[in-house]
Design an enzyme around this catalytic site. Structure first.
Site, mmCIF file in Angstrom:
data_model
loop_
_atom_site.group_PDB
_atom_site.id
_atom_site.type_symbol
_atom_site.label_atom_id
_atom_site.label_comp_id
_atom_site.label_asym_id
_atom_site.label_seq_id
_atom_site.Cartn_x
_atom_site.Cartn_y
_atom_site.Cartn_z
ATOM 1 N N GLU A 1 0.915 -1.284 0.052
ATOM 2 C CA GLU A 1 0.066 0.065 0.126
ATOM 3 C C GLU A 1 0.880 1.280 0.157
ATOM 4 O OE1 GLU A 1 -2.159 0.686 3.857
ATOM 5 O OE2 GLU A 1 -1.696 -1.273 4.285
ATOM 6 N N CYS B 1 -3.764 -3.220 4.233
ATOM 7 C CA CYS B 1 -2.785 -4.299 4.877
ATOM 8 C C CYS B 1 -3.158 -5.964 4.215
ATOM 9 C CB CYS B 1 -2.650 -4.272 6.255
ATOM 10 S SG CYS B 1 -1.988 -3.009 7.106
ATOM 11 N N HIS C 1 -2.721 -10.253 11.540
ATOM 12 C CA HIS C 1 -2.481 -9.061 11.299
ATOM 13 C C HIS C 1 -1.856 -8.296 12.512
ATOM 14 C CE1 HIS C 1 -1.688 -5.073 9.580
ATOM 15 N NE2 HIS C 1 -2.819 -4.675 9.910
HETATM 16 N N1 COA Z 1 0.718 2.104 30.927
HETATM 17 C C1 COA Z 1 0.302 0.805 30.292
HETATM 18 N N2 COA Z 1 -1.080 0.951 29.399
HETATM 19 C C2 COA Z 1 -1.313 2.245 29.068
HETATM 20 C C3 COA Z 1 -0.534 3.420 29.666
HETATM 21 C C4 COA Z 1 0.224 3.413 30.688
HETATM 22 N N3 COA Z 1 0.825 4.274 31.284
HETATM 23 N N4 COA Z 1 -1.385 4.472 29.104
HETATM 24 C C5 COA Z 1 -2.237 4.173 28.246
HETATM 25 N N5 COA Z 1 -2.199 2.718 28.223
HETATM 26 C C6 COA Z 1 -2.930 1.817 27.508
HETATM 27 C C7 COA Z 1 -4.570 1.977 27.097
HETATM 28 O O1 COA Z 1 -5.295 1.624 28.078
HETATM 29 C C8 COA Z 1 -4.923 1.404 25.773
HETATM 30 O O2 COA Z 1 -5.150 0.032 25.971
HETATM 31 P P1 COA Z 1 -6.214 -0.686 25.782
HETATM 32 O O3 COA Z 1 -6.709 -0.375 24.311
HETATM 33 O O4 COA Z 1 -6.182 -2.184 25.742
HETATM 34 O O5 COA Z 1 -7.315 -0.134 26.673
HETATM 35 C C9 COA Z 1 -3.469 1.598 25.185
HETATM 36 O O6 COA Z 1 -2.297 1.947 26.068
HETATM 37 C C10 COA Z 1 -3.536 2.608 24.047
HETATM 38 O O7 COA Z 1 -3.956 3.815 24.479
HETATM 39 P P2 COA Z 1 -4.841 4.990 23.694
HETATM 40 O O8 COA Z 1 -5.193 5.927 24.743
HETATM 41 O O9 COA Z 1 -6.041 4.128 23.376
HETATM 42 O O10 COA Z 1 -4.112 5.391 22.616
HETATM 43 P P3 COA Z 1 -4.235 6.398 21.574
HETATM 44 O O11 COA Z 1 -5.259 7.276 21.649
HETATM 45 O O12 COA Z 1 -2.795 6.794 21.350
HETATM 46 O O13 COA Z 1 -4.396 5.273 20.224
HETATM 47 C C11 COA Z 1 -3.845 3.559 18.699
HETATM 48 C C12 COA Z 1 -3.628 3.856 20.112
HETATM 49 C C13 COA Z 1 -3.048 2.210 18.482
HETATM 50 C C14 COA Z 1 -5.207 3.652 18.385
HETATM 51 C C15 COA Z 1 -3.096 4.542 17.552
HETATM 52 O O14 COA Z 1 -1.644 4.655 17.714
HETATM 53 C C16 COA Z 1 -3.386 4.512 16.277
HETATM 54 O O15 COA Z 1 -4.435 5.362 15.751
HETATM 55 N N6 COA Z 1 -2.488 3.883 15.520
HETATM 56 C C17 COA Z 1 -2.956 3.544 14.027
HETATM 57 C C18 COA Z 1 -3.940 2.812 13.691
HETATM 58 C C19 COA Z 1 -3.967 1.121 13.923
HETATM 59 O O16 COA Z 1 -2.844 0.723 14.040
HETATM 60 N N7 COA Z 1 -5.101 0.895 13.822
HETATM 61 C C20 COA Z 1 -5.353 -0.696 14.031
HETATM 62 C C21 COA Z 1 -6.237 -1.399 13.131
HETATM 63 S S1 COA Z 1 -5.453 -1.881 11.427
#
Ligand code: COA
Length: 413
Positions: A104, A136, A258
């Site tokens: 992609e 992906c 994935h």
């Molecule tokens: N210690 C341990 N865990 C922690 C923490 C800490 N200090 N702070 C946050 N977390 C955990 C949260 O509880 C959450 O876990 P959970 O989802 O099991 O509840 C996780 O870390 C992520 O936190 P979140 O606030 O949701 O992170 P974010 O808003 O930054 O978003 C993604 C994370 C992955 C969604 C973001 O990086 C993203 O959009 N990535 C690209 C898209 C992607 O990969 N999509 C997946 C489908 S293809």
């Protein structure tokens, strides 16, 4: 072709039976699997420190330790060629009549990136080459198309390559889930590594969870929606898999998911186990998948290659898989999902490439935040001029520069 008389119909029916008999007895699958990743690595602790975030959010919360980044003279083509070269060194190229390149992050709107790989690797001119795209997921489409070609003519082999550079905007939510990597697979009859089952489950739904318009060099993502969309599509594909003769959940030794980030695989496994009527707690799910997560945790998201890095990790870390069935859960945002399975072949460990994959990961140059930012801010020149690139990568192939809107590739000296 149909012949409209009684004897002709009989002949046609006989031909159809002959084809179905020959395809159903051929075992087809992955004969070899090889990986490559980017030259640089950014530890996520460095990113966390820069953003004033608790590093445990990345290390535990999303399950990532580091991300691979390409050198100035690497791109999805050079990563792909570097992943595929060891396969050709081991098996030769004379039976390869098809090259399927899944990505992609394609480098051209017209020419398939696989054509450049075909040239770099010196593959036979008597081959078809094409690029496949669906976020992906397309590596899985390539694998299934390859299996069909081999089933039709078991003397042929297909080179499938999934190669991507996952790149999000600086300081965006997706930034910690970047990465880079390629996985090449040789698909053949009587495979040495994984025999694919002839059934699979598929699912398509138009959903705006992740996309990259032609005019952007970084992807757009609605992270929370993408997690829900992934689980929705995967469970849909699972149900379809079961309806099409798929194995029972409990008959799978493990599942390779994935992995946009490794925690996503654990979330998906918990959801799938629930749907399959075999619920598991998060920590049990994490333990069940542990062998599939090692490489992705270190290289980050490699989009089309990600699930296959998970498969390579499983094959390299689990010693007792011979004769066992494994599930493969493929997802591409937008969205398409496929659940399929296969049986690991006896002696698979002796065909493994654990040392090479590990060496590729360990050889990366660890960089600091300033260097990462500088690399991220680089853009491909669009003026059509002459641009020589610095010689950085130690991989077998490199992007030497640009000239007249063309990318110039070369073997690394
Ligand atoms: N210690 C341990 N865990 C922690 C923490 C800490 N200090 N702070 C946050 N977390 C955990 C949260 O509880 C959450 O876990 P959970 O989802 O099991 O509840 C996780 O870390 C992520 O936190 P979140 O606030 O949701 O992170 P974010 O808003 O930054 O978003 C993604 C994370 C992955 C969604 C973001 O990086 C993203 O959009 N990535 C690209 C898209 C992607 O990969 N999509 C997946 C489908 S293809």
């Amino acid at each position: 072709m149909a012949v409209p008389d009684r004897s002709g119909r009989a002949r046609e029916e006989k031909d159809v039976r002959a084809i179905s008999t020959s395809t159903s007895t051929v075992s087809v699958g992955i004969h070899d699997i090889s990986t490559a990743t980017g030259h640089y690595a950014l530890p996520l602790e460095t990113l966390a420190a820069q953003h004033g975030i608790d590093p445990q959010k990345f290390l535990v919360g999303i399950g990532q330790e580091a991300m691979s980044l390409p050198a100035e003279d690497e791109d999805p083509v050079t990563l792909a060629a570097s992943a595929a070269a060891p396969i050709l060194a081991r098996h030769g190229a004379e039976n390869i009549r098809t090259v399927l390149f899944a990505t992609e992050t394609g480098v051209d709107q017209s020419t398939a990136a696989g054509v450049y790989v075909h040239s770099l690797l010196g593959l036979p001119r008597t081959a078809r080459t094409v690029e496949l795209k669906q976020a992906c997921y397309s590596g899985t489409a390539a694998l299934q198309f390859a299996a069909s070609l081999v089933a039709r003519d078991p003397s042929q082999q297909v080179l499938v390559i999934a190669s991507d550079i996952a790149r999000y905007a600086l300081d965006s939510g997706g930034e910690p889930t970047q990465g880079a990597g390629a996985v090449a697979m040789l698909v053949a009859a009587d495979p040495a590594v994984l025999e694919l089952d002839p059934f699979s489950g598929v699912y398509t739904r138009d959903i705006p969870d992740f996309w990259r318009p032609n005019y952007l060099s970084t992807a757009l993502v609605d992270g929370k929606l993408s997690i829900r969309a992934y689980i929705d599509a995967l469970t849909g594909a699972w149900r379809d898999y079961r309806e099409h003769g798929g194995r029972a959940f409990e008959d799978l030794a493990t599942i390779c998911y994935h992995q946009p980030f490794t925690k996503m695989a654990v979330k998906a496994h918990v959801a799938l186990a629930e749907v399959a009527g075999q619920p598991v707690e998060k920590d049990v799910a994490a333990a069940q998948l542990a062998d599939t997560l090692h490489y992705n945790r270190l290289i980050g998201n490699s989009y089309t290659a990600s699930m296959y890095y998970g498969l390579a990790s499983l094959l390299d870390h689990r010693e007792d898989l011979a004769g066992q069935a494994v599930g493969l859960a493929s997802y591409g945002s937008g969205s398409v999902s496929e659940f399929f399975s296969g049986t690991v072949r006896d002696g698979y460990r002796s065909h493994g490439r654990a040392a090479e994959t590990r060496a590729g990961i360990e050889a990366r140059e660890v960089i600091d935040y300033a260097r990462y930012r500088e690399l991220h801010e680089r853009e491909v020149p669009v003026d059509g001029g002459e641009h020589e690139l610095p010689r950085v990568t130690r991989a077998p192939f490199r992007l030497a520069g640009y000239s007249g809107h063309r990318r110039l590739y070369e073997r690394n000296a």
